[in-house]
Structures are given as structure tokens and as C-alpha cells.
Write a protein that holds these residues in place. Structure first.
Motif, PDB file in Angstrom:
ATOM      1  N   LEU A 124     121.823  46.835  62.281  1.00 54.26           N
ATOM      2  CA  LEU A 124     122.085  47.682  63.489  1.00 54.26           C
ATOM      3  C   LEU A 124     121.207  49.100  63.307  1.00 54.26           C
ATOM      4  O   LEU A 124     120.919  49.624  64.390  1.00 54.26           O
ATOM      5  N   LEU A 173     118.905  50.621  65.750  1.00 53.44           N
ATOM      6  CA  LEU A 173     119.220  51.929  66.608  1.00 53.44           C
ATOM      7  C   LEU A 173     118.089  53.058  66.293  1.00 53.44           C
ATOM      8  O   LEU A 173     117.627  53.730  67.367  1.00 53.44           O
ATOM      9  N   ALA A 174     117.620  53.070  65.051  1.00 51.24           N
ATOM     10  CA  ALA A 174     116.337  54.053  64.799  1.00 51.24           C
ATOM     11  C   ALA A 174     115.198  53.690  65.717  1.00 51.24           C
ATOM     12  O   ALA A 174     114.462  54.760  65.960  1.00 51.24           O
ATOM     13  N   ARG A 194     115.401  52.491  68.582  1.00 54.24           N
ATOM     14  CA  ARG A 194     115.738  52.646  69.980  1.00 54.24           C
ATOM     15  C   ARG A 194     115.947  51.131  70.633  1.00 54.24           C
ATOM     16  O   ARG A 194     115.719  50.967  71.902  1.00 54.24           O
ATOM     17  N   LYS A 195     116.293  50.097  69.711  1.00 51.85           N
ATOM     18  CA  LYS A 195     116.221  48.793  70.577  1.00 51.85           C
ATOM     19  C   LYS A 195     117.726  48.616  71.009  1.00 51.85           C
ATOM     20  O   LYS A 195     118.054  47.474  71.673  1.00 51.85           O
ATOM     21  N   ILE A 196     118.677  49.528  70.447  1.00 54.10           N
ATOM     22  CA  ILE A 196     120.129  49.393  70.976  1.00 54.10           C
ATOM     23  C   ILE A 196     120.458  50.798  70.954  1.00 54.10           C
ATOM     24  O   ILE A 196     119.890  51.670  70.414  1.00 54.10           O
ATOM     25  N   ASP A 197     121.428  51.123  71.679  1.00 53.47           N
ATOM     26  CA  ASP A 197     122.131  52.484  71.643  1.00 53.47           C
ATOM     27  C   ASP A 197     123.261  52.500  70.781  1.00 53.47           C
ATOM     28  O   ASP A 197     123.921  51.483  70.724  1.00 53.47           O
ATOM     29  N   PRO A 198     123.790  53.574  70.441  1.00 53.08           N
ATOM     30  CA  PRO A 198     124.660  53.601  69.227  1.00 53.08           C
ATOM     31  C   PRO A 198     126.206  53.090  69.924  1.00 53.08           C
ATOM     32  O   PRO A 198     126.964  52.468  68.931  1.00 53.08           O
ATOM     33  N   TYR A 199     126.336  53.268  71.212  1.00 47.60           N
ATOM     34  CA  TYR A 199     127.734  52.996  71.530  1.00 47.60           C
ATOM     35  C   TYR A 199     127.697  51.300  71.777  1.00 47.60           C
ATOM     36  O   TYR A 199     128.725  50.663  71.419  1.00 47.60           O
ATOM     37  N   SER A 200     126.687  50.809  72.232  1.00 52.10           N
ATOM     38  CA  SER A 200     126.795  49.242  72.231  1.00 52.10           C
ATOM     39  C   SER A 200     126.742  48.835  70.668  1.00 52.10           C
ATOM     40  O   SER A 200     127.557  47.572  70.642  1.00 52.10           O
ATOM     41  N   ALA A 201     126.155  49.271  69.901  1.00 52.42           N
ATOM     42  CA  ALA A 201     126.093  48.764  68.444  1.00 52.42           C
ATOM     43  C   ALA A 201     127.434  48.815  67.804  1.00 52.42           C
ATOM     44  O   ALA A 201     127.955  47.990  67.291  1.00 52.42           O
ATOM     45  N   ARG A 240     124.142  56.065  77.118  1.00 51.58           N
ATOM     46  CA  ARG A 240     123.623  54.966  76.664  1.00 51.58           C
ATOM     47  C   ARG A 240     122.004  54.589  77.378  1.00 51.58           C
ATOM     48  O   ARG A 240     121.335  54.097  76.868  1.00 51.58           O
ATOM     49  N   TYR A 251     119.341  56.986  75.815  1.00 54.39           N
ATOM     50  CA  TYR A 251     119.174  56.823  74.495  1.00 54.39           C
ATOM     51  C   TYR A 251     117.834  56.213  73.951  1.00 54.39           C
ATOM     52  O   TYR A 251     117.139  56.562  73.112  1.00 54.39           O
ATOM     53  N   MET A 252     117.427  55.309  75.160  1.00 58.46           N
ATOM     54  CA  MET A 252     116.287  54.520  74.897  1.00 58.46           C
ATOM     55  C   MET A 252     115.060  55.499  74.923  1.00 58.46           C
ATOM     56  O   MET A 252     113.840  54.987  74.650  1.00 58.46           O
ATOM     57  N   ARG A 307     115.224  59.638  59.669  1.00 57.39           N
ATOM     58  CA  ARG A 307     115.715  59.031  61.131  1.00 57.39           C
ATOM     59  C   ARG A 307     116.878  57.730  60.905  1.00 57.39           C
ATOM     60  O   ARG A 307     117.468  57.946  61.696  1.00 57.39           O
ATOM     61  N   SER A 308     116.497  57.252  59.837  1.00 57.79           N
ATOM     62  CA  SER A 308     117.267  55.828  59.726  1.00 57.79           C
ATOM     63  C   SER A 308     118.588  56.565  59.198  1.00 57.79           C
ATOM     64  O   SER A 308     119.641  55.760  59.669  1.00 57.79           O
ATOM     65  N   ALA A 353     120.329  57.694  62.297  1.00 58.61           N
ATOM     66  CA  ALA A 353     120.865  56.541  62.926  1.00 58.61           C
ATOM     67  C   ALA A 353     122.220  56.064  62.496  1.00 58.61           C
ATOM     68  O   ALA A 353     123.128  55.513  63.266  1.00 58.61           O
ATOM     69  N   GLU A 362     124.967  58.249  63.480  1.00 60.00           N
ATOM     70  CA  GLU A 362     125.393  57.838  64.587  1.00 60.00           C
ATOM     71  C   GLU A 362     126.164  56.789  64.757  1.00 60.00           C
ATOM     72  O   GLU A 362     127.035  56.836  65.695  1.00 60.00           O
ATOM     73  N   LEU A 363     125.820  55.856  64.262  1.00 59.72           N
ATOM     74  CA  LEU A 363     126.466  54.383  64.339  1.00 59.72           C
ATOM     75  C   LEU A 363     127.869  54.875  63.667  1.00 59.72           C
ATOM     76  O   LEU A 363     129.056  54.230  64.410  1.00 59.72           O
ATOM     77  N   ALA A 393     129.901  56.561  66.289  1.00 60.01           N
ATOM     78  CA  ALA A 393     130.243  55.891  67.357  1.00 60.01           C
ATOM     79  C   ALA A 393     131.377  55.115  67.167  1.00 60.01           C
ATOM     80  O   ALA A 393     132.163  54.920  68.181  1.00 60.01           O
TER      81      ALA A 393
END
Lengths: 328, 328
Positions: A290, A294-295, A297-304, B36, B39-40, B258-259, B262, B265-266, B269
Motif C-alpha cells: 500500500l 501510495l507513493a 499515487r495509485k491510491i490515496d491515503p484515506y482509501s488505503a 482524496r 491526491y492523485m 518519498r516512500s 507515503a 502518511e498512511l 491516515a
């Protein structure tokens, strides 16, 4: 075994207390177990918070207060919540050396608590150490913490009496406004009062206090000029603390403060417990996937986060029968 | 509607961005929804962290850096994470006034973020505002935060390049050790370099850097003498930032940073989501009863927390099929 440690601490055993405090700082599960046992024996000590910007002389003040309280035969505990480098490995020179003169006094126990890199709640750790000191039979426990207003321990929620330490020539007026400590203080100590500007700082603080709407039943914060380094103003500070204590008791406000503290502690305990669950999740392979997603940008942090939680922690909540029913 | 706001922000609409930032600060649920969508479209900006003790001149430096970056046609965002009083209602005079000279420049957007009384994670809020600025098309985003080492935003985990600002005569050596910022800094800026002791502070920092084991592939932090107030050392700082950026890209370390971001951030979240659940619980009647029981020492905080959680959040965890199986 746990019972044994509890007994030892209740008998004031310094070594057992120190070991438990280390366990608290290292966030060991058995420390929590031991705290459970101890907790029932706490609530007797009076807690004094000492806060202020770096350099105003909080430790020197704490040191002078210890001396004065000791003359009155109070047993003293101190928790110094201090920024620490992971680099220096937690060694905090200044405070310990300065308060070293109480090192041979068995009725004074001083403990530093690293705040940097602290994984759990700092308020929880601070209160846990306060509980150990309380269970050891300390009458007064001082909690010293930098007051930058930056999410540190909100000392006024932990303490019965909160001392805010200022010193002249540090742009304190602005610092004060920034940190929102005006409302938190029960007593202001203007330290280094021999310095230029001490009197005018006192006037400034008193004027600012004048702006805040004062309830006539409410304690009106006192401003004291002091020179902790040579004991000036220390007796007055101690007397004022004791006066504030009498006020809290006679007004019944002490109950309110302690209920607030219990509330804080319960929230912290809940967050602690949840954090343990989160830590378990973070070890998971899926978490790394995940993070990568996230890094990129395939998903946003809240959905993750939702994915993680739905998969692990959050139960389908059966709505309690309560007055609030948001489902309707 | 949400789509609309996203589009507006992507087109650099200042008003829409400001509104979303307010929503973030007020912790509104719809702000999360809008984030959300945004973010993308983020991950393009370069983030510079500016940290240091109060009074070293972080804002003045940020101001001077803006001027210099603007000459290079970079679009700039600034997030100033500042201690604020709930009393003053979030007004932060100093910084805004000082940076006011960029007020008419539409390619500079400056936002203060109150940190005091912030209910959610400060790192989460900071990153959220960074994302808005990023989506607006800012090339460089500076995050300015006091570095007291007291659980504030760990700026080096948020930034691509971290500037640590020092100034002579503030006992910085000790501050530095305490706050553990030695390891966090990519660049040291010794501001107010006209003051006595600047040169010797530079030597001190360089000596301390010498102690840390340096990987020869690793970036070796640079120490720069500056006087932000009259622009001295600013070009050198900007050049060094850009050099560090090139280093991060060529070494591939930018991906790693950046990872890490992420991951942070996860975790934030997840904690945010859990906090929402906790807040729901706290409204509960039962919570008040538990608080009272706690204040009376009829129960300990951890047992109380367990009660609350078992009743509400924590599911009977079906153990995921994974390599770790602690049940065996």
C-alpha cells in the motif's frame, strides 16, 4: 512476581521504581501490567506542572522548589520531559547535573523522560511515571516540560497547579500569546527578575490577564518575581502553590481537574491500545504494498487506511441502544 | 461539486485552495473527501523543510528564499506550522506581516497552520496542506516549523531537503544535541552570521558532523553562513538546495524519501480514522461513567480502555494467512 514489584514500589523501593520507569519508557507490555496493579494505589500526590520556553530556568526553579518543599518535609518526585536526541542515546546532561544536589536525599526522586522518537503518547508516559512516583509515596510531583505550544504534553491537563515560567528579554509576550499558556497558568513565575524588564514583563502579564474574562469564583493567576538561582521568590511561589491547592480543594475544583485527567488518561489508553493494533498491521506485507501504491499515487491515503482497517480492526459495529441513533 | 473544487484548485484557484485549507484545519470530513480527489494530482512539488529554535530567523530566511526562488521563476508555497493560542483565535502576526511583501505575487501562497489544540495529527494536516499547494502547481513548497524536538512535526520525514537554521549565541550546540537535529539536517544555515560566534558555531557544527559516521555515498551536510535579513548567503543556500535535489535524484534516494513520506502518511491516515472511532466512543454515556470510575480508582485506564474497545471497535481478528502465525 508483579505483586512483588507493586509491593516494593509501594514501600518506596527506588530500584523497583526505576526499573518500572525504564519499562514505561521502553514501552514494554509488562510495564503496562504493573501499572494496572499500581494504579489503584495512586491519586494521593499533588501534581505541579512547570512549563515555559527553553532557557527561562525551569530546572533551576524546580531545583529551588525542591529545597523549599523539603524543608516542609514533603517527599518529592520530579518528571522532566525533555527533548532528547536519539544520537546522544537519551543522555540529558543539564538537568540531572543541576539537580544533582538532591541526589543523596532519598525522599527526592528525579526522572527524565525522553520525548524525541517517543512512539506512544507522551502524555500517557508522563502520567505513568507520575503514577509510579505517586505509588512510591511522594507528596508532591513536579512535571517539568518545555512549553512551545507544539503538541507537547499539555501540562495544565496533567497538573493540579500549573506554573508558567517566563524571563525578561525573551520576547515572552509574543511567546505567551503563541503558546496559549495564558489560560493554562495558575501561577506565573518571572524568573531572572534581576534582569532588565522583569517589572515591565510582570505588568504586561497582569494586563493580559486583565483582558481574559475572569469569573469571580475563579482563581485569578498570580504573577511572582523570582530569582531561582539564589532562592529569591521561592518561598512566595511555594506559599502560592499551597494556597492554590487549598483553593482547588475548598472550591471542589480539584475533583473536576482530576476527572479531566482521568478522561485524558482513558483517551490515551484507548489510543495506546489502538496503536498496538496499528503496529501489528504495519508489519504486514500488505502495508508495504500500500505504501508503494501510495507513493505512486495509485491510491490515496484515506482509501488505503480504510482498506487496512476494514481488513483488520474495525468490527461491523452493532449500534448500541442509545439515545443517539444516527441510522434513522 | 467536489470535482469542481478539485478542478479549481488544479487551475490554481486561490480562493478554492484557501477554503479547502480551512477545512483541513477545522478537520472537516468533506475536506478529507476533497483531498482524496486531489491526491492523485500531487507528488510533483519539491518540499523544503525549514526548522530551528524560536528566534533564529526561520521566517526571515523563508522570506529571503522566496525572493531568490522567484527570480528563478519557481512557483512557491509555504506552510508555517506555528504555535498558536486558542485565545488569539489563530491569528499569527509575526510571520504573516514579515512575508507580506509577497502578498501581491500570485505565484506565492503562504499558509499558517495552528498547532496548538490540533486534535488530529499535525503531520497529517501539514502534509494535507502541502498536497493542496502541490495540486495548485507550486514547484517548491517550504514547510517552516519550530524544532524543539518535542513531538512536533518531524520535518525531515516530510521534506525532500531539510534546512536546520541556527544562530550564534543561543546555546545552539546544546539545543542541537537535544533536538537530535544533527541527523535530520541536509543543510545547516547559520543565520545572523554578523553576530559574534558565527564562525565558531560553524566550526562546531562541522566538528559534530565529523563525529557521525558518514557513508561515503551519503550526502554530507553543508554548513552555510547567512544573514537572511539582507540576503547574504541566500544564493548559496538556494544553490545548495538545488544541488541536494540533484543528488537525491541521481542517487535514487528521492524515491526512498518519498516512500518514507507515503508510509508516514498512511500511518497518519490510519490513526486519523481510528481517532474518529475513538471520538464516537467518547460521546458515549458509558465513557463518562468509566472516567468517573477511573478518577475514583475503581478501575485502571488499561482495563477501561479494553472494555471500551471490545464493546465497540475491535473485531475478533481472523488471522490473515501470512508468514507470521503467532497462534501456533
Amino acid at each position: 512476581m508483579e505483586k512483588d514489584i507493586t509491593d516494593k514500589i509501594l514501600n518506596g523501593d527506588v530500584r523497583a521504581a526505576a526499573r518500572l520507569m525504564r519499562g514505561i519508557e521502553d514501552n514494554l507490555p509488562q510495564a503496562v501490567e504493573e501499572l494496572r496493579h499500581l494504579y489503584m494505589h495512586t491519586g494521593k500526590a499533588y501534581i505541579i506542572g512547570i512549563t515555559g520556553a527553553p532557557g527561562v530556568g525551569k530546572s533551576t526553579l524546580a531545583d529551588a522548589l525542591i529545597t523549599s518543599f523539603r524543608k516542609r518535609k514533603f517527599k518529592i518526585g520530579v518528571v522532566a520531559v525533555d527533548p532528547t536526541s536519539p544520537f546522544t542515546g537519551g543522555a540529558l546532561l543539564g538537568d540531572r547535573i543541576r539537580m544533582g544536589k538532591h541526589a543523596t536525599d532519598k525522599d527526592v526522586f528525579i526522572r527524565s523522560l525522553a520525548s524525541r522518537g517517543w512512539a506512544g503518547g507522551l502524555a500517557r508516559a508522563t502520567l505513568s511515571i507520575v503514577h509510579v512516583l505517586d505509588a512510591m509515596g511522594k507528596d508532591i510531583i513536579m512535571v517539568e516540560a518545555v512549553g512551545s505550544g507544539q503538541g507537547e504534553v499539555d501540562i495544565s491537563r496533567v497538573a493540579d497547579t500549573t506554573l508558567v515560567v517566563l524571563s525578561p528579554g525573551m520576547g515572552d509576550e509574543i511567546q505567551m500569546m503563541k503558546a496559549g499558556i495564558l489560560e493554562a497558568a495558575d501561577i506565573f513565575v518571572i524568573n531572572k527578575a534581576d534582569k532588565e524588564g522583569a517589572e515591565s514583563l510582570k505588568i504586561q502579564v497582569e494586563q493580559m490577564l486583565g483582558i481574559i474574562p475572569q469569573n469571580k469564583d475563579k482563581w485569578k493567576p498570580i504573577v511572582i518575581l523570582a530569582q531561582a538561582v539564589n532562592g529569591k521568590g521561592i518561598e512566595e511561589t511555594v506559599e502560592t502553590v499551597l494556597e492554590h491547592k487549598r483553593y482547588l480543594i475548598s472550591s471542589g475544583q480539584i475533583k473536576h481537574r482530576r476527572s479531566e485527567r482521568a478522561r485524558l488518561e482513558l483517551v490515551e489508553a484507548i489510543e495506546h491500545s489502538l496503536r498496538l493494533h496499528v503496529n501489528e498491521i504495519i508489519d504486514d506485507d500488505n502495508f508495504q504494498n500500500l505504501t508503494t501504491a501510495l507513493a505512486q499515487r495509485k491510491i490515496d491515503p484515506y482509501s488505503a487506511a480504510e482498506q487496512v482497517l476494514n481488513r483488520t480492526i474495525i468490527a461491523k459495529k452493532p449500534r448500541k441502544s442509545g439515545k443517539k441513533n444516527q441510522d434513522i
